[in-house]
Structure formats: structure tokens, C-alpha cells
Design a protein around this motif. Structure first.
Motif, PDB file in Angstrom:
ATOM      1  N   ARG A 163     -76.741 -77.904 -23.207  1.00  0.00           N
ATOM      2  CA  ARG A 163     -75.880 -78.570 -22.416  1.00  0.00           C
ATOM      3  C   ARG A 163     -76.692 -78.675 -20.850  1.00  0.00           C
ATOM      4  O   ARG A 163     -76.940 -77.667 -20.552  1.00  0.00           O
ATOM      5  CB  ARG A 163     -74.206 -78.256 -21.966  1.00  0.00           C
ATOM      6  CG  ARG A 163     -73.631 -78.247 -23.139  1.00  0.00           C
ATOM      7  CD  ARG A 163     -72.101 -77.583 -22.691  1.00  0.00           C
ATOM      8  NE  ARG A 163     -71.298 -77.615 -23.990  1.00  0.00           N
ATOM      9  CZ  ARG A 163     -70.002 -76.974 -23.930  1.00  0.00           C
ATOM     10  NH1 ARG A 163     -69.663 -76.519 -22.864  1.00  0.00           N
ATOM     11  NH2 ARG A 163     -69.161 -77.134 -25.194  1.00  0.00           N
ATOM     12  N   THR A 190     -67.591 -84.285 -30.348  1.00  0.00           N
ATOM     13  CA  THR A 190     -68.520 -84.627 -30.832  1.00  0.00           C
ATOM     14  C   THR A 190     -68.226 -85.898 -31.921  1.00  0.00           C
ATOM     15  O   THR A 190     -67.280 -85.610 -32.777  1.00  0.00           O
ATOM     16  CB  THR A 190     -69.596 -83.740 -31.631  1.00  0.00           C
ATOM     17  OG1 THR A 190     -68.902 -83.394 -32.800  1.00  0.00           O
ATOM     18  CG2 THR A 190     -69.971 -82.845 -30.337  1.00  0.00           C
ATOM     19  N   HIS A 213     -76.796 -87.259 -26.189  1.00  0.00           N
ATOM     20  CA  HIS A 213     -77.362 -86.133 -25.502  1.00  0.00           C
ATOM     21  C   HIS A 213     -78.446 -85.677 -26.333  1.00  0.00           C
ATOM     22  O   HIS A 213     -78.231 -85.404 -27.574  1.00  0.00           O
ATOM     23  CB  HIS A 213     -76.223 -85.042 -24.994  1.00  0.00           C
ATOM     24  CG  HIS A 213     -76.882 -83.920 -24.288  1.00  0.00           C
ATOM     25  ND1 HIS A 213     -77.210 -84.180 -23.123  1.00  0.00           N
ATOM     26  CD2 HIS A 213     -77.109 -82.772 -24.719  1.00  0.00           C
ATOM     27  CE1 HIS A 213     -77.511 -82.609 -22.728  1.00  0.00           C
ATOM     28  NE2 HIS A 213     -77.575 -82.023 -23.883  1.00  0.00           N
ATOM     29  N   ASP A 240     -70.808 -82.191 -20.417  1.00  0.00           N
ATOM     30  CA  ASP A 240     -71.507 -82.178 -21.986  1.00  0.00           C
ATOM     31  C   ASP A 240     -70.623 -81.571 -22.807  1.00  0.00           C
ATOM     32  O   ASP A 240     -70.964 -80.971 -23.915  1.00  0.00           O
ATOM     33  CB  ASP A 240     -73.064 -81.642 -22.078  1.00  0.00           C
ATOM     34  CG  ASP A 240     -73.901 -82.776 -21.332  1.00  0.00           C
ATOM     35  OD1 ASP A 240     -73.732 -83.817 -21.048  1.00  0.00           O
ATOM     36  OD2 ASP A 240     -74.843 -82.096 -20.948  1.00  0.00           O
ATOM     37  N   ASN A 282     -71.353 -90.765 -25.015  1.00  0.00           N
ATOM     38  CA  ASN A 282     -72.627 -90.013 -24.357  1.00  0.00           C
ATOM     39  C   ASN A 282     -73.800 -89.711 -25.839  1.00  0.00           C
ATOM     40  O   ASN A 282     -73.253 -89.046 -26.421  1.00  0.00           O
ATOM     41  CB  ASN A 282     -72.385 -88.961 -23.651  1.00  0.00           C
ATOM     42  CG  ASN A 282     -73.538 -88.656 -22.924  1.00  0.00           C
ATOM     43  OD1 ASN A 282     -74.010 -89.376 -21.701  1.00  0.00           O
ATOM     44  ND2 ASN A 282     -74.263 -87.586 -23.353  1.00  0.00           N
ATOM     45  N   LEU A 289     -67.190 -88.801 -23.647  1.00  0.00           N
ATOM     46  CA  LEU A 289     -67.534 -88.038 -22.312  1.00  0.00           C
ATOM     47  C   LEU A 289     -66.423 -87.531 -21.836  1.00  0.00           C
ATOM     48  O   LEU A 289     -65.244 -88.412 -21.735  1.00  0.00           O
ATOM     49  CB  LEU A 289     -68.166 -89.120 -21.400  1.00  0.00           C
ATOM     50  CG  LEU A 289     -69.002 -88.439 -20.294  1.00  0.00           C
ATOM     51  CD1 LEU A 289     -70.122 -87.914 -20.455  1.00  0.00           C
ATOM     52  CD2 LEU A 289     -69.614 -89.872 -19.249  1.00  0.00           C
ATOM     53  N   LEU A 328     -75.301 -80.117 -29.692  1.00  0.00           N
ATOM     54  CA  LEU A 328     -74.548 -79.584 -28.800  1.00  0.00           C
ATOM     55  C   LEU A 328     -73.542 -78.468 -29.859  1.00  0.00           C
ATOM     56  O   LEU A 328     -73.306 -78.746 -30.804  1.00  0.00           O
ATOM     57  CB  LEU A 328     -73.361 -80.490 -28.142  1.00  0.00           C
ATOM     58  CG  LEU A 328     -74.060 -81.426 -27.010  1.00  0.00           C
ATOM     59  CD1 LEU A 328     -73.171 -82.441 -26.670  1.00  0.00           C
ATOM     60  CD2 LEU A 328     -74.569 -80.422 -25.876  1.00  0.00           C
TER      61      LEU A 328
END
Length: 307
Positions: A115, A147, A107, A143, A105, A138, A111
Motif C-alpha cells: 500500500r 477489492t 493500484h 489503499d 482505484n 476507495l 493488495l
């Protein structure tokens, strides 16, 4: 690598285009079903669906990503990975387990900050100086997955949620493709998100757009910019809602909070610090117009205030 891309709004299109131009094979796209749009409320494909169709890519539009027919088709496609950007629906474990390398994902925040549904808007409204984009694996929790890559981006003084999102979507598309490259090459590792400094970017409502003039000018300026273009910042005048575009911050304070200062060239509004100078405004049922034109056309009294 064979990939199936999942995304819906305009902000997801740069990533689809970057994947199409990459070494990877985009075998299908998942997007939300056609939705009513425009004054006629005509059913219209999503921006991602239109981009995929232009490339001749199969488009899947399940009502829910748990639909059995969709799940069967995803298994048949056998993607190595499903990159996803702003798809707009929760993905359950059964679907997450289909691709060998999972769903990855993009985003639009660094992060674990922000989120949720409105990270760009909330970062601007909170007065953050820096934001960014994160690619992560994911998981079912919102979220919260480990990472795989991050970029940062300064929030400019004149940024709105729209202009900042355009930059993040562009840079983020490159980041996501780079991550997919490294996943295929086997030389990247996921890093768990820290358990501290977590914040949530809840979806903005129309009521969130209401301006509180009993705040400092900087906070009001950021509030308006974070709500532009959606859901739109607004105030009330003579019991009517008035949409407010991004203002400028004046150097001095001449007015009390909410009080209007009217001249031929500009309209000022008081805050708890310096005044703000209005840009465009939009009365209900009318087009966006310069604030001074609105004041003249409405015959706004000199001692008026926003409510």
C-alpha cells in the motif's frame, strides 16, 4: 455509465484511453494542477490532462479535491463512478460520497501488499518474484478499501520500475474497465482486504537510492532496478556522486565489497556474494555513459573503491 476519471502521470493514461474506448461516457477528467517542468521550469499540464484535451474532454484541476467549486462541479456532472489511477491527492469522505458507486482505484500491487506511493519500486527492491494490480473501492484509509479485481505479473530479471510499470498500467487499464462494466451490470461484489500480510510502499527519496555495497549481488541489482529511473541509484567516488544504471550479476566473486575491478571492456564492483558488472553510469553534470568509458575518462586507479 457516466464516469469522471481521476489521474495525473503517464501511468494513468492507458486507463483513460481504455475508458474512452469503452461503452462508458467519460464526461470529465480530474488531474493535478499544471506543474513546472524542464530546464525552464515552464508550467506544463499533466500527461492525463494532455490526453483528455486531445479527446475534447473537460479537465478539472483543483488545487485541492476539497475545493468548494470543484465539489460543486463534480455534483453537477453526476457521475455514476469515478475511476482513479495515481491521482496524487487524498480524497475526503464528502467527495467519495458523490458518485453512486463511489471511487474505484487501480493500484499497482496485489493488495494488501505494498500500500502507498511506490508499490512497483518497492516490490522490485524487496526481491518479490510476483506483483500485480488491484482494483478496489476507495476509502479514506490508505489503499485499504475492499477489492473488486486483481491481476498478477511476474517480475522479470531485467525489469526496472519503468518497464514493469508500463506492463502493469496496460493490463491494469483493461482490468479497471472490466470492473466498471460489471459494476454497471450489477454482478460484482467487493471483498474486504485481509488484516494480515500488509506492507507499505513509502515514497522513495534521493537518499533511498544510495547503494550499500555490503549486500549480496542480487539485492544490489534489485535495488538499482527498483530505483530506475527515479529517484535513481547512486554511489560516491572521490567524494562525488555517481548515478548507477542497472548492472549484471557476474558468476564469480573476485572482489571485496565496493572494490572496483577495471578492464578495457567492463567495470566490476564487489559485493558480499558475486561481483556485479556495471552498465551505464552518470557523473554529476554529464550524460549517461558506459562504465568503461567513465573509468577511462576519469583515469580511475586500479585499487579504487566505491564509498
Amino acid at each position: 455509465m457516466r464516469v469522471v476519471f481521476a489521474g495525473t502521470p503517464e501511468a494513468a493514461v492507458p486507463t483513460l484511453e481504455a475508458l474512452v474506448a469503452s461503452r462508458h461516457d467519460v464526461v470529465a477528467v480530474i488531474t493535478r494542477p499544471d506543474a513546472p517542468a524542464g530546464r525552464g521550469r515552464t508550467l506544463t499540464p499533466s500527461p492525463v490532462a494532455l490526453a483528455a484535451e486531445a479527446h475534447g474532454i473537460e479537465v478539472l484541476k483543483p488545487a485541492k479535491p476539497s475545493d468548494p467549486d470543484f465539489m460543486a462541479r463534480l455534483r453537477d456532472l453526476n457521475p455514476g463512478c469515478v475511476p482513479i489511477v495515481a491521482y496524487g491527492a487524498l480524497i475526503r469522505r464528502e467527495a467519495l460520497d458523490i458518485p453512486e458507486y463511489g471511487w474505484v482505484n487501480l493500484h499497482f500491487s496485489v493488495l494488501p501488499a505494498w500500500r502507498g506511493a511506490a508499490p512497483v519500486q518497492r516490490a522490485i527492491m524487496a526481491g518479490d518474484e510476483v506483483t500485480g494490480a488491484t482494483v478496489f473501492s476507495l476509502v479514506e484509509e490508505l489503499d485499504a478499501g475492499p477489492t473488486l479485481g486483481t491481476i498478477t505479473e511476474l517480475i522479470r530479471d531485467d525489469d526496472t520500475a519503468e518497464t514493469l510499470l508500463v506492463r502493469l498500467a496496460d493490463w491494469g487499464s483493461k482490468l479497471l474497465v472490466d470492473v466498471i462494466d460489471h459494476i454497471e451490470d450489477g454482478d460484482i461484489s467487493a471483498i474486504p482486504q485481509p488484516d494480515e500480510n500488509i506492507s507499505y510502499a513509502h515514497k522513495l527519496t534521493t537518499e533511498d537510492g544510495r547503494i550499500d555495497w555490503n549486500r549480496p549481488a542480487f539485492a544490489i541489482n534489485r535495488h538499482v532496478r527498483g530505483c530506475t529511473p527515479a529517484p535513481g541509484a547512486w554511489t560516491t567516488f572521490a567524494d562525488q556522486r555517481l548515478k548507477i544504471g542497472p548492472p549484471r550479476i557476474a558468476e564469480e566473486r573476485t572482489l571485496t565489497s565496493g572494490k572496483l575491478g577495471i578492464s578495457k571492456r567492463e567495470i566490476r564492483v564487489g559485493t558480499t556474494t558475486t561481483d556485479v558488472i556495471l552498465g551505464d553510469v552518470q557523473p554529476i553534470g554529464k550524460k549517461l555513459m558506459p562504465a568503461a568509458d567513465w573509468a577511462r575518462g576519469t583515469s580511475v586507479p586500479d585499487d579504487s573503491s566505491f564509498e
